[in-house]
Write an enzyme that holds these catalytic residues in place. Structure first.
Site, PDB file in Angstrom:
ATOM      1  N   HIS A 308       0.935  -0.830   3.495  1.00 13.61           N
ATOM      2  CA  HIS A 308       0.005   0.311   3.406  1.00 13.61           C
ATOM      3  C   HIS A 308      -1.360  -0.132   3.893  1.00 13.61           C
ATOM      4  O   HIS A 308      -1.761  -1.275   3.661  1.00 13.61           O
ATOM      5  CB  HIS A 308      -0.095   0.809   1.955  1.00 13.61           C
ATOM      6  CG  HIS A 308      -0.642   2.187   1.862  1.00 13.61           C
ATOM      7  ND1 HIS A 308      -1.983   2.440   1.825  1.00 13.61           N
ATOM      8  CD2 HIS A 308      -0.015   3.383   1.837  1.00 13.61           C
ATOM      9  CE1 HIS A 308      -2.157   3.754   1.767  1.00 13.61           C
ATOM     10  NE2 HIS A 308      -0.992   4.350   1.778  1.00 13.61           N
ATOM     11  N   ASP A 366       7.114   5.927  -0.141  1.00 13.18           N
ATOM     12  CA  ASP A 366       8.320   6.357   0.576  1.00 13.18           C
ATOM     13  C   ASP A 366       9.528   5.471   0.288  1.00 13.18           C
ATOM     14  O   ASP A 366      10.625   5.752   0.775  1.00 13.18           O
ATOM     15  CB  ASP A 366       8.039   6.365   2.089  1.00 13.18           C
ATOM     16  CG  ASP A 366       6.966   7.376   2.441  1.00 13.18           C
ATOM     17  OD1 ASP A 366       7.060   8.510   1.960  1.00 13.18           O
ATOM     18  OD2 ASP A 366       6.024   7.032   3.172  1.00 13.18           O
TER      19      ASP A 366
HETATM   20  N1  CMC Z   1       7.388  -4.502   7.876  1.00 13.38           N
HETATM   21  C1  CMC Z   1       7.075  -5.656   8.508  1.00 13.38           C
HETATM   22  N2  CMC Z   1       5.828  -6.025   8.815  1.00 13.38           N
HETATM   23  C2  CMC Z   1       4.823  -5.187   8.492  1.00 13.38           C
HETATM   24  C3  CMC Z   1       5.065  -3.987   7.840  1.00 13.38           C
HETATM   25  C4  CMC Z   1       6.402  -3.641   7.518  1.00 13.38           C
HETATM   26  N3  CMC Z   1       6.680  -2.501   6.892  1.00 13.38           N
HETATM   27  N4  CMC Z   1       3.891  -3.334   7.623  1.00 13.38           N
HETATM   28  C5  CMC Z   1       2.935  -4.114   8.147  1.00 13.38           C
HETATM   29  N5  CMC Z   1       3.495  -5.253   8.669  1.00 13.38           N
HETATM   30  C6  CMC Z   1       2.775  -6.374   9.275  1.00 13.38           C
HETATM   31  C7  CMC Z   1       2.312  -6.044  10.681  1.00 13.38           C
HETATM   32  O1  CMC Z   1       3.269  -6.445  11.648  1.00 13.38           O
HETATM   33  C8  CMC Z   1       1.021  -6.810  10.780  1.00 13.38           C
HETATM   34  O2  CMC Z   1       1.342  -8.151  11.050  1.00 13.38           O
HETATM   35  P1  CMC Z   1       0.328  -9.050  11.963  1.00 13.38           P
HETATM   36  O3  CMC Z   1      -0.970  -9.094  11.198  1.00 13.38           O
HETATM   37  O4  CMC Z   1       1.024 -10.362  12.046  1.00 13.38           O
HETATM   38  O5  CMC Z   1       0.210  -8.333  13.279  1.00 13.38           O
HETATM   39  C9  CMC Z   1       0.457  -6.760   9.364  1.00 13.38           C
HETATM   40  O6  CMC Z   1       1.588  -6.571   8.504  1.00 13.38           O
HETATM   41  C10 CMC Z   1      -0.543  -5.628   9.134  1.00 13.38           C
HETATM   42  O7  CMC Z   1       0.076  -4.422   9.562  1.00 13.38           O
HETATM   43  P2  CMC Z   1      -0.712  -3.267  10.337  1.00 13.38           P
HETATM   44  O8  CMC Z   1       0.281  -2.434  11.096  1.00 13.38           O
HETATM   45  O9  CMC Z   1      -1.851  -3.851  11.099  1.00 13.38           O
HETATM   46  O10 CMC Z   1      -1.287  -2.463   9.102  1.00 13.38           O
HETATM   47  P3  CMC Z   1      -1.747  -0.956   9.082  1.00 13.38           P
HETATM   48  O11 CMC Z   1      -2.655  -0.820   7.936  1.00 13.38           O
HETATM   49  O12 CMC Z   1      -2.290  -0.580  10.434  1.00 13.38           O
HETATM   50  O13 CMC Z   1      -0.391  -0.133   8.861  1.00 13.38           O
HETATM   51  C11 CMC Z   1       1.437   0.952   7.843  1.00 13.38           C
HETATM   52  C12 CMC Z   1       0.031   0.365   7.658  1.00 13.38           C
HETATM   53  C13 CMC Z   1       1.814   1.762   6.610  1.00 13.38           C
HETATM   54  C14 CMC Z   1       1.457   1.901   9.057  1.00 13.38           C
HETATM   55  C15 CMC Z   1       2.449  -0.219   8.054  1.00 13.38           C
HETATM   56  O14 CMC Z   1       2.467  -1.046   6.907  1.00 13.38           O
HETATM   57  C16 CMC Z   1       3.872   0.290   8.351  1.00 13.38           C
HETATM   58  O15 CMC Z   1       4.187   0.573   9.530  1.00 13.38           O
HETATM   59  N6  CMC Z   1       4.754   0.417   7.318  1.00 13.38           N
HETATM   60  C17 CMC Z   1       6.082   0.974   7.507  1.00 13.38           C
HETATM   61  C18 CMC Z   1       6.015   2.491   7.555  1.00 13.38           C
HETATM   62  C19 CMC Z   1       5.745   3.108   6.203  1.00 13.38           C
HETATM   63  O16 CMC Z   1       6.372   2.774   5.205  1.00 13.38           O
HETATM   64  N7  CMC Z   1       4.817   4.077   6.177  1.00 13.38           N
HETATM   65  C20 CMC Z   1       4.462   4.828   4.964  1.00 13.38           C
HETATM   66  C21 CMC Z   1       3.073   4.531   4.505  1.00 13.38           C
HETATM   67  S1  CMC Z   1       2.730   5.145   2.842  1.00 13.38           S
HETATM   68  C22 CMC Z   1       2.932   6.858   2.875  1.00 13.38           C
HETATM   69  C23 CMC Z   1       2.237   7.578   3.945  1.00 13.38           C
HETATM   70  O17 CMC Z   1       1.190   7.204   4.478  1.00 13.38           O
HETATM   71  O18 CMC Z   1       2.715   8.642   4.279  1.00 13.38           O
END
Ligand code: CMC
Length: 431
Positions: A308, A366
């Site tokens: 998140h 989720d």
């Molecule tokens: N699985 C594997 N690696 C992950 C994941 C994951 N679910 N989430 C983040 N990472 C890694 C990502 O690869 C990155 O690594 P690095 O720093 O080495 O490049 C690091 O963690 C930070 O991730 P980010 O994408 O820069 O973080 P963000 O704040 O931009 O993204 C997020 C947040 C929710 C989009 C992301 O965690 C994600 O894609 N999660 C899976 C989808 C999900 O469950 N979404 C629902 C969110 S909660 C409800 C809602 O918002 O509706």
């Protein structure tokens, strides 16, 4: 706005600029950069808004480090345990817990708006039967401004109030109609003698040929899911609603924009993607393979329902949902749901894996919601529409707050331009 008590100093090429700072009631201080371009001739750069407060708000607060979520100051676990969805709607919209008389009046107002214009039934028929219910929802909610143009004047407080009530009342009806349409069953009219969650279940699962009795256990689980998705401060879809409405667009158009944004798998679409992932994993022995893929930089796969932007601790909504999943499955007499087993084991493995620990990746809302929704009887395609109907009150509360804010301006970010500079057009024969 609070008084500025502190100042930040920015030095650029030997010149220093003082920027006002504000202390919130909770959360980190903010630096006010609104006059920065006028004074210093520079922009700030923050793609993804990781360090930018786009507005001030009194509705919802998240402490991502602690894993805390408050609506108008009330913790989400207390609201999920003691309140019900329409009371939480009142709280989000008006800022305080209602008296018994106020709640009754609000519930009556919402209930009296649950039907949709009869012409809307024909509007649905323009969609293919195999449309994803989210596609139908975006289209039909956008079309509400054509059906309810007597509540589209954003400058009129009465129009705003009626639009808010209509959206909260009609979204379950429209979501249920999108579902019924997709499975080829007749639309079911709302029943105003039922509570909000029971009425939604009735519209989704009853058919004219038989009696349908809503199971109160399932209705309670449904209501809790609605509460847990009701608002989440300035997330992507809420910011979309605010940005769309900053131009003065009508509320139905703005909520349709929010629904479109929510659909993506990084946001609300993650609930569908998560259950599909759990199904694909299938058995606990395949978990290591998927954990390895989630950690592999060359594989686009991510653990859905994990991670998140704000929570760097367990999402408090996931805690409630995990407990709720156990309760619902037990009450329904399902004691060995394979997906719940995979989910729990996957959570344990990830929480003990250095990759997820170092990056502070925890289960989010989720992760467990889909297991409950599937146990209730919904197909995965209905998971995100259910998120959308629950979040409508959050979008509308934030929209109302924004319109009442004297500081409201059209949202218009700037950019770091890295393209070509001025050059002369070349005639086609000379290229
Ligand atoms: N699985 C594997 N690696 C992950 C994941 C994951 N679910 N989430 C983040 N990472 C890694 C990502 O690869 C990155 O690594 P690095 O720093 O080495 O490049 C690091 O963690 C930070 O991730 P980010 O994408 O820069 O973080 P963000 O704040 O931009 O993204 C997020 C947040 C929710 C989009 C992301 O965690 C994600 O894609 N999660 C899976 C989808 C999900 O469950 N979404 C629902 C969110 S909660 C409800 C809602 O918002 O509706």
């Amino acid at each position: 706005m609070p008084e500025s008590t502190k100042k930040a100093t920015l030095n650029i090429d030997g010149k220093s600029f003082e920027l006002p700072m504000y202390s919130p009631t909770a959360g980190p201080d903010v630096i006010d950069i609104r006059k920065l371009y006028a004074d210093a001739g520079v922009f700030t750069y923050d793609p993804g808004f990781t360090s930018t407060a786009s507005c001030d708000s009194t509705i919802t607060f998240i402490d991502g480090g602690k894993g805390e979520l408050l609506h108008r100051g009330y913790p989400i676990d207390q609201l999920a345990g003691k309140s019900h969805y329409l009371e939480v709607c009142f709280l989000l919209l008006y800022g305080y817990l209602p008296s018994a008389a106020e709640l009754e009046d609000f519930e009556t107002r919402v209930t009296r708006h649950t039907m949709v214009h009869e012409q809307m039934h024909y509007f649905f028929r323009g969609f293919r039967r195999d449309s994803h219910p989210m596609a139908t929802l975006v289209g039909v909610v956008g079309a509400m401004s054509a059906f309810y143009h007597d509540s589209t004047d954003v400058g009129d407080p009465w129009h705003r109030e009626v639009a808010a009530i209509r959206l909260i009342a009609k979204l379950p009806t429209i979501a249920a109609m999108a579902y019924k349409y997709s499975i080829g069953q007749p639309f079911v009219y709302p029943r105003n003698d039922l509570d909000y969650a029971s009425n939604f279940l009735h519209m989704c699962f009853s058919v004219p040929a038989e009696d349908y009795h809503v199971n109160p256990i399932i209705a309670r689980a449904m209501d809790r899911i609605f509460i847990l998705h009701a608002d989440h401060e300035q997330n992507a879809s809420t910011s979309t609603v605010r940005l769309a409405s900053s131009s003065g667009a009508n509320p139905f158009a703005c909520i349709a924009a929010g629904i479109a944004c929510l659909w993506g798998p990084a946001h609300g679409g993650a609930n569908q993607a998560c259950l599909e992932m759990l199904r694909e994993i299938g058995t606990v022995d395949r978990i290591p393979e998927f954990i390895a893929r989630a950690k592999d930089k060359n594989d686009p796969f991510r653990l859905m329902g994990f991670g998140h932007r704000v929570y760097k601790n367990t999402d408090p909504r996931a805690k409630v949902l995990k407990q709720s999943a156990d309760e619902v499955l037990e009450l329904l007499g399902v004691d060995d749901n394979p997906l719940l087993q995979v989910a729990k084991e996957l959570e344990q493995v990830a929480l003990n894996d250095p990759y997820f620990v170092e990056k502070k990746l925890f289960p989010n809302v989720d992760f467990y919601s889909g297991i409950i929704l599937e146990a209730i009887g919904f197909p995965t395609s209905m998971f995100t529409p259910i998120f959308a109907l629950s979040r409508t009150v959050g979008w509308i509360s934030q929209w109302k707050e924004m319109i009442d804010d004297p500081q409201m301006k059209i949202g218009r970010p700037r950019q770091l331009y890295l393209g070509e500079t001025n050059r002369d057009y070349v005639d086609i024969e000379n290229r």
